[in-house]
Design a protein around this motif. Structure first.
Motif, PDB file in Angstrom:
ATOM      1  N   GLU A 220      34.291 -48.642  27.030  1.00  0.00           N
ATOM      2  CA  GLU A 220      33.699 -48.367  25.796  1.00  0.00           C
ATOM      3  C   GLU A 220      32.311 -47.963  25.959  1.00  0.00           C
ATOM      4  N   ALA A 221      31.708 -48.032  27.109  1.00  0.00           N
ATOM      5  CA  ALA A 221      30.222 -47.710  27.507  1.00  0.00           C
ATOM      6  C   ALA A 221      30.056 -46.162  27.202  1.00  0.00           C
TER       7      ALA A 221
ATOM      8  N   LYS B 105      33.811 -53.113  30.810  1.00  0.00           N
ATOM      9  CA  LYS B 105      32.774 -52.521  29.761  1.00  0.00           C
ATOM     10  C   LYS B 105      32.716 -50.967  30.157  1.00  0.00           C
ATOM     11  N   CYS B 106      33.125 -50.492  31.228  1.00  0.00           N
ATOM     12  CA  CYS B 106      33.284 -48.894  31.336  1.00  0.00           C
ATOM     13  C   CYS B 106      33.980 -48.230  30.342  1.00  0.00           C
TER      14      CYS B 106
ATOM     15  N   HIS C 287      35.312 -51.815  35.925  1.00  0.00           N
ATOM     16  CA  HIS C 287      35.021 -52.883  34.950  1.00  0.00           C
ATOM     17  C   HIS C 287      35.350 -52.579  33.496  1.00  0.00           C
TER      18      HIS C 287
ATOM     19  N   TYR D 125      30.280 -52.106  38.207  1.00  0.00           N
ATOM     20  CA  TYR D 125      29.707 -51.258  37.096  1.00  0.00           C
ATOM     21  C   TYR D 125      28.538 -50.612  37.641  1.00  0.00           C
TER      22      TYR D 125
END
Length: 677
Positions: free
Chosen positions: A489-490, A486-487, A484, A437
């Motif tokens: 919804e970042a 979390k990408c 990754h 990330y």
């Protein structure tokens, strides 16, 4: 509202770019006069800190970003204004074209130059008999009759003028160009250049520099004339090339690479015992060569597909081969050029050039790599999809894989932004299954970058907005699978998720895609209706006629009649199916996900049905013709020829790139193998 900027407030129509300086200057000057600020801009002696700051602020806000970068460090509006004037005027300096009207330059011997310009040797010879000294007369432009004959390409006059007076060969125009230099740099006439070189004293012409210090070889390379460059390189002695300044030799190398004249570039590199540091900027040109000859990769891909691919891969490869052989017959000159240039040989030469630079780069430390702009070259290679360059530099120094620009974007980012799947796949292979990330200075991760609208390539412009939209969805889903978790919804610096950016930036493309799909469906539906009308009528007007007693066809037992009926029915049914498919497309509502599979698949199915309908119609026509002409030996095989030729026309004039773009995904299958459908 304050962030809208100066342009929207009516000061100038558009910000200053490289192309609108004169209009921008007029509008800006009038505005500054109206605001009582022109005095501080115009004069260096008048200085008012507050008025200067205001004028400088207005000028800076009215410039495009690349222009603003040039003046952002200036402290006074006067210096900034003068700098813009100098930069823009120098960029737009008009150069007189080589093919301007030479006759209007002078009054003496105008008739002679008119004869030469029009290729009239009888008139030229007659004039020179009366005025023998006119052959070496020099007008204000410095161009003798030999220069003019060379520019116009009149080789007969060129030869006869040189035979009359060999002194013409060494005469230079006001720019220092000999007739050979004009042939090398401007006209590219191989026959004239060869004649000059073979003439008495012609070898010395190869070493004559013009006022810019360039010999004919440099001028030919600058014009990108491959055959001319090769000819001059072979005939120019190594001593002449070695006597050139280091700058000129590096310039020749750079120009050859820019023009893809790799054989000459490779010979230049071999002439060095050790590559000079000054030749390192050539790396930028090597990096910009897109995908290192896709044609060679295409052949290799087809061979691999035939050997190890699935059934679909084999069918795709066979279609590729069929299309290639079809285009050989349709465009023989193009394939003649491809064979002459020898794609495989050029790719091998390109890789050999890379090896030379790989050896020198492997000896550099980090600071030397940065000073030589090798990191920048890596990003350029990612931008243009040049995986061969990236691989070669990686082998020289593995740290180059982590090249990053001032915005915090690396090779991965460039591959995503510019939609270079081959670079993305290479980096993904080298970096493992999951990508770490990371974000750039704007807070964008890789999925944010993939969500933004990508550049339009030539292929997508031909295929239409719907397939561009398909390509965009493929990219977004493909990158989503490998980044990754979390990408997904970042949020970036603007507080937006990748999904939100995708929807926002693709609104217009989706509208264009819907419009394109409906227009395409409408066009093909009309063709389908026409075929239905023809084939429906044909079934009631069968060849040979009907029996009066029972209405049955007279030739119902004839084999050609059977072919006619079967082909007619197939054509009619396929046309009806085509129209139904395209009517459904016309009336459908379109969602973004529809562009991934549903819309391309339906257009593909409709196009195949329409193609089958047209082929069947041609078969029915030939069968009917065969029935009518079956007793005539003169036309015995005439209808077979029509069938073959008609089938060829139908297949060759169908937009094959359109079909192929639908049959095969624009993004390779292994990049999308895990995508949800």
């Amino acid at each position: 509202m304050e962030s809208i900027g100066v342009v929207s407030r009516g000061i100038v129509r558009e910000v200053l770019t490289r192309y609108n300086y004169q209009e921008w200057k007029t509008l800006m000057e009038n505005y500054l006069r109206g605001e009582n600020l022109w005095e501080v801009v115009e004069s260096d002696s008048v200085f008012d800190a507050q008025r200067n700051a205001k004028a400088l602020h207005i000028i800076q806000l009215s410039c495009a970003p690349n222009i603003f970068d040039q003046i952002k460090h200036f402290q006074t509006s006067h210096i900034a204004w003068n700098h813009l004037a100098n930069v823009c005027r120098s960029e737009f300096k008009v150069h007189q074209h080589i093919l301007h009207d030479v006759v209007s330059d002078f009054s003496e011997h105008k008739a002679l130059y008119k004869f030469v310009q029009t290729g009239d040797w009888e008139g030229t010879s007659s004039y020179l008999r009366g005025e023998p000294n006119a052959i070496i007369w020099v007008p204000p432009s410095g161009r003798t009759v030999l220069h003019v004959a060379t520019i116009e390409g009149h080789i007969t006059i060129v030869k006869r003028l040189v035979h009359r007076n060999n002194q013409l060969l060494e005469m230079q125009d006001k720019d220092g160009n000999t007739a050979l230099a004009l042939a090398a740099g401007y006209t590219g006439n191989i026959n004239i250049a060869t004649f000059f070189i073979n003439a008495e004293g012609g070898k010395e012409l190869l070493a004559i520099e013009n006022k810019e210090g360039e010999i004919p070889l440099l001028m030919a390379a600058n014009s990108g004339r491959k055959r001319m460059t090769r000819l001059l390189f072979l005939r120019t002695s190594s001593d002449v090339i070695d006597q050139q300044s280091l700058h000129n030799r590096v310039l020749l190398l750079e120009r050859c690479i820019q023009a893809h004249i790799f054989d000459v570039a490779l010979k230049l590199l071999k002439s060095y015992d050790e590559l000079p540091i000054e030749s390192l900027p050539v790396l930028q040109e090597l990096a910009r060569i897109p995908s290192a000859y896709l044609q060679a990769s295409l052949w290799q891909t087809m061979v691999d597909s035939l050997k190890n691919g699935t059934l679909i891969d084999v069918i795709g490869a066979i279609m590729h081969i069929f299309i290639i052989f079809l285009t050989i017959f349709r465009y023989p000159k193009i394939w003649e050029k491809i064979l002459r240039e020898s794609v495989f040989r050029h790719k091998n030469e390109f890789l050999q050039i890379l090896r030379y630079y790989k050896d020198i780069i492997s000896k550099f430390n980090s600071s030397q790599l940065r000073d030589a702009s090798v990191y920048d070259a890596m990003l350029e290679a990612a931008k243009h999809g040049n995986v061969e360059f990236i691989n070669a530099m990686r082998e020289a120094n593995h740290d180059l894989l982590w090249a990053m620009d001032d915005h915090g974007r690396d090779i991965f980012s460039y591959a995503v932004i510019h939609r270079k799947h081959n670079v993305f796949q290479l980096m993904h292979t080298l970096c493992g299954n999951k990508i770490n990330y990371r974000t750039d200075m704007f807070g964008d991760n890789l999925l944010h970058l993939a969500a933004r609208l990508g550049p339009l390539c030539d292929l997508n412009l031909r295929l239409g907005a719907a397939l561009q939209m398909q390509r965009e969805i493929q990219w977004f889903k493909g990158v989503k699978e490998v980044v990754h978790v979390k990408c997904r919804e970042a949020k970036n610096g603007e507080g937006k998720t990748p999904e939100e950016i995708f929807i926002e930036t693709h609104k217009e493309l989706m509208k264009d895609g819907e419009k394109w799909a409906k227009e395409t469906a409408g066009t093909f539906a009309i063709v389908g209706v026409l075929v239905i009308t023809v084939m429906f009528a044909a079934i009631f007007t069968v060849p040979g006629g009907l029996r009066q007693d029972n209405g049955m066809p007279i030739l119902i037992k004839d084999k050609w009649f059977t072919v006619f009926i079967v082909a007619d029915v197939i054509s009619l049914l396929c046309s009806i199916l085509t129209v139904l498919i395209y009517i459904y497309l016309q009336k459908s509502c379109y969602a973004p996900t529809d562009f991934l599979n549903r819309i391309p698949d339906m257009i593909k199915q409709g196009l195949w049905c329409l193609s089958l309908s047209l082929v069947s119609m041609m078969i029915a026509f030939c069968a009917a013709l065969g029935i009518v002409l079956q007793k005539s030996s003169l036309y015995k095989h005439f209808y077979l020829g029509i069938l073959v030729y008609g089938g060829y026309l139908i297949i060759s004039f169908i937009p094959l790139d359109f079909i192929f773009g639908l049959v095969n995904p624009i993004i390779p299958r292994d990049f999308l193998q895990n995508l949800p459908h």
